[in-house]
Design a protein around this motif. Structure first.
Motif, PDB file in Angstrom:
ATOM      1  N   LEU A 322     113.304 -19.537  15.033  1.00 35.70           N
ATOM      2  CA  LEU A 322     112.680 -20.761  14.550  1.00 35.70           C
ATOM      3  C   LEU A 322     113.142 -21.022  13.129  1.00 35.70           C
ATOM      4  O   LEU A 322     112.410 -20.836  12.167  1.00 35.70           O
ATOM      5  N   TRP A 331     111.108 -19.078  24.409  1.00 35.06           N
ATOM      6  CA  TRP A 331     110.582 -20.379  24.795  1.00 35.06           C
ATOM      7  C   TRP A 331     111.293 -20.954  26.009  1.00 35.06           C
ATOM      8  O   TRP A 331     112.358 -20.489  26.395  1.00 35.06           O
ATOM      9  N   VAL A 344     106.209 -22.185  23.643  1.00 37.01           N
ATOM     10  CA  VAL A 344     106.924 -21.446  22.610  1.00 37.01           C
ATOM     11  C   VAL A 344     106.106 -20.198  22.285  1.00 37.01           C
ATOM     12  O   VAL A 344     104.936 -20.298  21.898  1.00 37.01           O
ATOM     13  N   SER A 370     110.938 -31.421  20.441  1.00 32.75           N
ATOM     14  CA  SER A 370     110.704 -31.044  19.048  1.00 32.75           C
ATOM     15  C   SER A 370     109.246 -30.731  18.734  1.00 32.75           C
ATOM     16  O   SER A 370     108.948 -30.012  17.778  1.00 32.75           O
ATOM     17  N   PHE A 373     108.007 -26.944  18.772  1.00 34.77           N
ATOM     18  CA  PHE A 373     108.653 -26.220  17.666  1.00 34.77           C
ATOM     19  C   PHE A 373     107.989 -26.573  16.342  1.00 34.77           C
ATOM     20  O   PHE A 373     107.740 -25.703  15.498  1.00 34.77           O
TER      21      PHE A 373
END
Length: 517
Positions: A322, A331, A344, A370, A373
């Motif tokens: 990350l 993930w 995730v 997105s 995350f």
């Protein structure tokens, strides 16, 4: 009645299994829970994200070890009903991690060997290249380096078939598929790998894949709002989702796909997925019940094959970082034509993030991925990164197809007017008329084929049917261009016929003779 009774029993079972975690969660603040400010930032971010991607419904959860420390469910489903933590969503390729778990259970039971040829367990498996088919191993299917290509354009995915034996029939149809690389080589993501793994589970256990998953995975995890078969989807009431049309959500209900449940069509609620996440963080245990050993879970999570980016593909999971190389994440995201899911795991922080949305479109893949995350980043004390922009390729393509369609429509109207008005005067030579008509026909045919076959193939070998499923506005524009091109070709043939008829009707001029003398 039978389905309702089974659902009631599973609900009671889920409550019983969840009691230890519920009691612990109610005893006081969860150990390691994020500060309230962080959760407030998470919710603020996700509400903004939901508005930006125009998701009619979204659900999220933050799991720390064996506790849900934050969750939310907003919006409505495709029927207009309020989204709750128990609303089922179709998980997309997150499903692959469930299939990998089922296979690893059989490995730990000594019934399957990871490095054995898959033909040992599915002897009837056939591919277009038998020399490769006999060498593909179970592990290569799990980590997606079997050499099999994506099979979407071949009509082997998204079949929405819930009849008995649908999974096995789909795998039998792989007989027409030719591997594109050697087994054990490069990573090549393909739903075909997980179709075969599902059949492996059926062949080894003698049960249907959905039946085995229910008995050995879903029920032990208390996943009562989940569905691995068409009958279960009807019993729990999997609602319709949405897809984008000209940038706006459009209700879409293609139904459940039992033939694709091993790679992308498992349905589960937010509550169900939190149970699954707890088991992934807890070494394969949920509420004191094991579904896999800690060693088996670690093996599933460990990346083995480079994916071409910064990460590696594990077994039904992706293994990467990350941002900070020290912050490892495990993930997987996934989507169907009308739903999106993302889990995730941050093993070093004993943290999991789940984000589910009831909308999907190819152009919005980046923004949708997105979100989870960014939630993980916020919980780690960092700032959310700027959301990935929607893929401009589709907007440009749609604009280009619209322009071409308008041009074809103009030419079609002009050609029809020429036929109706039958302009007078000498036409060109017969050869020139025929050559002109042939040129129009060939050009229009080439345009129709290019639009409906060549352009879709640019997306991982997809076909027109897949584009129409996942990007219906673009697909409809492609069809419109192809139809207009066909009509224009016919109109130009008509123009040529009129010209030839006019040529025959114009009398030849008689030569003039001058009398001399």
């Amino acid at each position: 009645m039978g389905s309702s009774l089974r659902h009631t029993v599973r609900t009671v079972l889920a409550v019983v299994l969840a009691l230890p975690a519920a009691v612990a969660a109610g005893a006081g603040p969860a150990a390691g829970a994020p500060p309230p400010d962080d959760l407030a930032r998470v919710e603020s971010y996700l509400r903004q994200h939901m508005a930006e991607v125009r998701a009619p419904g979204l659900a999220y959860a933050v799991v720390r070890a064996d506790r849900v420390v934050g969750q939310g469910a907003w919006g409505v489903d495709g029927d207009g009903n309020r989204i709750t933590p128990r609303t089922p969503f179709v998980l997309g390729s997150v499903t692959k991690s469930f299939t990998a778990l089922a296979v690893m259970q059989l490995v730990e039971a000594g019934r399957v060997e990871l490095d054995a040829p898959v033909r040992r367990y599915v002897p009837w498996l056939r591919l277009a290249d038998e020399s490769i088919a006999v060498r593909i191993t179970v592990r290569q299917l799990l980590v997606q380096n079997s050499g099999l290509p994506q099979v979407a354009s071949m009509g082997l995915t998204d079949r929405y078939d819930n009849t008995p034996g649908a999974l096995a029939r789909t795998v039998r149809d792989l007989a027409a598929v030719r591997p594109t690389t050697e087994p054990g080589g490069v990573h090549q993501y393909s739903d075909a790998n997980y179709l075969i793994l599902g059949v492996l589970v059926e062949e080894v256990t003698g049960e249907s894949y959905g039946g085995y998953l229910r008995r050995q995975v879903l029920d032990p995890l208390g996943m009562v709002d989940s569905a691995a078969t068409g009958a279960e989807a009807e019993a729990v009431g999997v609602p319709p989702g949405h897809r984008y049309y000209l940038g706006r959500p459009q209700r879409f209900d293609p139904g459940f796909d039992g033939s694709g449940v091993t790679y992308g069509f498992l349905a589960a609620s937010l509550t169900d997925v939190t149970h699954y996440a707890m088991a992934q963080l807890g070494g394969g245990r949920y509420a004191g019940r094991p579904v896999l050993s800690p060693q088996g879970v670690a093996q599933l999570h460990t990346g083995q094959v480079p994916t071409g980016g910064a990460g590696r593909y594990a077994m039904g999971w992706r293994d990467s970082t990350l941002g900070d190389p020290a912050e490892r994440i495990v993930w997987h995201a996934g989507a169907t034509a009308n739903s999106f899911g993302h889990i995730v795991l941050v093993p070093g922080s004993d943290l999991a993030v789940v984000v589910l949305a009831n909308i999907y479109g190819l152009m919005m893949d980046g923004p949708l991925v997105s979100a989870a995350f960014n939630v993980a980043r916020i919980l780690r004390g960092a700032e959310a990164e700027a959301g990935a922009a929607k893929d401009p390729t589709f907007t440009r393509l749609l604009a280009g197809l619209g322009a071409v369609a308008l041009l074809l429509l103009g030419l079609l109207v002009w050609s029809l007017l020429r036929i109706v008005r039958r302009p007078a005067g000498r036409a060109g030579s017969r050869r020139r008329i025929l050559a002109g008509a042939a040129g129009w026909v060939v050009g229009c045919a080439g345009l129709a084929v290019g639009v409906t076959r060549a352009i879709p193939a640019a997306w991982d070998g997809a076909g027109l049917a897949q584009v129409r499923l996942f990007a219906p506005d673009v697909g409809d524009a492609m069809v419109a261009v192809a139809v207009l091109a066909g009509l224009l070709a016919l109109a130009r043939v008509g123009v040529a016929a009129v010209a030839l008829a006019g040529r025959r009707s114009v009398p030849r001029a008689r030569p003039r003779y001058e009398v001399v003398g």
